[in-house]
Enzyme design. Structure first.
Site: not given
Lengths: 326, 440
Positions: B58, B60-62, B152, B179, B232, B305, B309
């Site tokens: 899990h 997030h590579l954006r 997710d 999710h 999660h 997760d 940001h």
């Protein structure tokens, strides 16, 4: 006292009494024809208002001006905020302009905490209402008003019974009042439909109930909270009429109060919803007085935060002299 | 000619120390005092536990869309620094990874970065909108070989759609990673619903919003005989439901994040949005239930997760702030503190939950293998004599939103091998050199 006033829980009993006593002294002084005191001359107070609140902003503005502070009003509408400026950048701007105190009203709970603790500004921060969190100066003016009517204008509120009715879930006024009034020794009962009481209410320093009528005969002060009609659409209650029938303060309920009991409302009122017009305009109602007391309490808060060192060290009647001579 | 390595005297899975010889991308030999091949580099690892390269289900590579927060390359670097050799890249990019083209793009970017396997997760529904199934089969058949599908960030809350998704992916041994967040119960929710949310005046996020969806989904998975993975897990009640489902033989797996194993909602008192995350930090009771569930296998894996940001999305008032925390570089340290230092899990158990089982759930070949001769040399060395002081500025992620700033974690990630090549060399990233190598 702390450098900031963010929550009613920032005030212990001595702090709270100091604010109320100072407000009482200031009230005596400002009864004169010339209302202005030179105490905060040369200091700058910024009213940073991210929500429309004419009543609170004017109250703080009057308080600061009567202490001879320079007042800058900054409202989110028509300002750099409406162009997308962040709270941080606004704060840095105010700091660069030399604000000694920032009075902030913000729709986000905790925004005053962020302002006070993020290192963005060096001055004092006064919470003038943040989201559904707190509104400590409202609680102070409410306590001041109760003390005038129920405790001879002196000391604390030990043993007084206060019933607060309405939308506790979304009310910053209720949160601050519960904290401050319990600090001052009052017994607070919150009355609301179960949908409008927050989870964990049983851990608060107060009682709660779903039934208004059973509490009226033992109440010294009843405070009606504003209930927004929109809540009805989110299923907090079935209709405005049903709410009003079960939790509104009408003449019948007012007559069930003891002779000496007072009726309060932080405003703005929904006449006919949480409070009947005849009740709001009755001689039990101290709603207009609350507004007057608001200015004096806010003067006391600004004074104690910005010039408080001298005052905190002095005793009794000496205080008055120091208020006059900065 | 590829470089050979000898890892000297590390302790695989915390057991007795052995030497490991790496050659041609594989583990060539293991044993005590092995022969050092000509030209091989010897790495002294007597302070280190050796684990199979970690696998994060899990991440997030954006990229594409929010390259200011993270790119596939910077996320791969953070992963390598955290001891990972594979990450599953979540689908909530812009554009959403809901087509074969997008998942292949992410997969190729991962190949180019060459530091970890970047395994794309496909969206369950078009645009994560929750109304129409994405082309799950096309993503499965693409070069990215997608097996895990997730919306997710959003919950597949429509019961019919969730049922169909669970059924449909059976055709290619896929899994739906849910999710679990009932949307109506969590509108504008800001933190765990509790006595504290009432005091702070922040809109509550009730545990039931998570648990109700998990309960529904395990029953659906049972009904259609498909595989469900729960992202999660954050509440004690969710643990109970998953435990019940497993006892019934339902094919459900679950993950917990490192931050939910260590942090509680008390941190929200500061109103510092660094602690704002979805699902929210919960109570101490929940934290203990999650630890026990991870120890007893009710929760199968730790997944980060990792949610980068940019600073401005956290340097603001709580309600305005973005939800999420970076986690790749702190995961092992946090698990060591929450699970190993407490005696709940040994290092073999950590390897199972952070490498072996995630690879199985995600059907990722070549990852999560045992440390044995002939296996791919995906190896992480954890230095147990060097604590890791978390400094946001030192993170390799493009973002710095870690809730662990200033904390000292009991172990540090020392060295990472990905397919026999060094990606982290005694705490120093070997990004560029390998990047050039893989382009050949």
């Amino acid at each position: 006292m702390n450098r900031h006033l963010l929550s009613a829980s920032d005030l212990d009993r001595d702090d709270a009494l100091l604010v109320l006593d100072t407000a009482a002294e200031l009230a005596a002084l400002t009864d004169r024809a010339v209302k202005k005191l030179p105490t905060l001359r040369g200091r700058t107070v910024v009213n940073l208002f991210y929500e429309d609140s004419t009543r609170t902003r004017i109250s703080f503005e009057a308080a600061a001006k009567r202490l001879s502070a320079d007042v800058i009003n900054f409202s989110a509408k028509g300002s750099s905020v409406s162009k997308g400026e962040s709270l941080k950048d606004t704060a840095l701007t105010l700091e660069a302009m030399g604000a000694d105190a920032v009075v902030i009203r913000h729709p986000a709970s905790g925004a005053p905490d962020r302002l006070a603790h993020s290192g963005w500004i060096g001055g004092s921060v006064v919470n003038a209402g943040d989201g559904t969190h707190e509104h400590p100066t409202q609680a102070l003016l409410d306590a001041f008003t109760m003390r005038q009517h129920l405790a001879g204008g002196k000391g604390d509120l030990a043993g007084r019974k206060v019933t607060i009715v309405g939308d506790v879930l979304h009310s910053r006024v209720a949160r601050s009042n519960v904290l401050l009034l319990s600090t001052l020794g009052a017994h607070v009962t919150l009355v609301a439909p179960p949908t409008l009481l927050p989870v964990g209410i049983e851990t608060w320093p107060c009682e709660f109930s779903f039934d208004l009528d059973s509490h009226l005969s033992s109440t010294d002060a009843v405070m009606m909270l504003r209930v927004q009609r929109e809540r009805m659409n989110a299923a907090f209650f079935p209709s405005a009429r049903e709410y009003s029938r079960r939790y509104g303060l009408d003449v019948r309920r007012m007559n069930a109060l003891p002779e000496h009991a007072i009726v309060m409302h932080p405003g703005p009122m929904n006449r006919g919803m949480e409070i009947a017009a005849d009740v709001a305009d009755s001689d039990r109602s101290v709603i207009v007085e609350q507004v007057t007391n608001g200015v004096n309490v806010r003067m006391a808060v600004l004074y104690l935060l910005l010039a408080g060192a001298q005052l905190g060290e002095s005793e009794g009647s000496d205080r008055t002299a120091e208020v006059v001579a900065p | 000619m590829t470089v050979s390595y000898v890892i000297r005297a590390s302790r695989p899975l915390g057991g007795p120390s052995v030497d490991i010889v790496i050659s041609d991308g594989l583990i060539a030999a293991m044993g005590s005092s092995v022969d050092v091949p000509v030209g091989a580099r010897v790495i002294d690892a007597q302070d280190c536990i050796a684990l199979p390269g970690l696998v994060d289900l899990h991440t997030h590579l954006r990229e594409p869309g929010r390259e200011d927060a993270e790119t596939v390359l910077s996320g791969s670097q953070a992963a390598a620094a955290g001891g990972y050799t594979a990450v599953f890249a979540m689908a909530n990019t812009n554009p959403v990874a809901d087509t074969a083209g997008t998942v292949e793009q992410v997969w190729r970017l991962g190949q180019q970065a060459g530091l970890v396997d970047v395994q794309p997760v496909g969206a369950v529904t078009m645009g994560l909108a929750g109304t129409q199934l994405a082309e799950l089969g096309a993503m499965a058949d693409s070069a990215a070989n997608v097996r895990m599908f997730s919306d997710d960030g959003k919950c597949v809350h429509d019961a019919v759609l969730m049922r169909r998704a669970l059924e449909y992916v059976k055709a290619f041994d896929g899994v739906i990673a849910q999710h679990a967040q009932e949307p109506r119960l969590t509108e504008d929710a800001q933190m765990n619903e509790s006595a504290l949310s009432g005091i702070l005046g922040l809109r509550g996020w009730p545990a039931v919003a998570e648990e109700a969806i998990i309960a529904r989904d395990v029953l659906l998975a049972d009904h259609v005989g498909s595989r469900l993975h729960v992202c999660h897990v954050s509440t004690a009640g969710s643990v109970e439901i998953i435990r019940w489902a497993k006892s019934r033989g339902i094919d459900v797996t679950a993950e917990v994040t490192p931050h939910h194993l260590l942090l509680t909602e008390e941190l929200v008192r500061s109103y510092d949005p660094i602690y704002k995350v979805n699902p929210p930090l919960r109570s101490e009771r929940d934290v203990h239930a999650l630890r026990e569930a991870l120890a007893d296998g009710t929760i199968d894996v730790v997944a980060t997760d990792h949610a980068p940001h940019p600073a401005e999305d956290k340097d603001c008032e709580w309600a305005e702030a973005a939800m999420g925390m970076v986690g790749l570089e702190t995961a092992v340290g946090v698990v060591a503190e929450a699970m190993v230092s407490t005696g709940l899990l040994d290092w073999a158990g950590v390897a199972q939950r952070m490498s072996v089982t995630p690879a199985v759930i995600g059907r990722l070949d070549g990852q999560g293998r045992s440390l044995a001769v002939g296996e791919p040399a995906n190896i992480t060395l954890i230095n147990t004599s060097r604590p890791y002081l978390v400094e946001p500025r030192a993170l390799r992620s493009a973002s710095r939103n870690t809730p662990f700033a200033g904390r000292s974690l009991p172990v540090s990630v020392w060295t990472t091998f990905y397919k026999g090549a060094l990606t982290l060399d005694e705490g120093v990233l070997v990004g560029q050199a390998h990047n050039e190598g893989s382009a050949v």
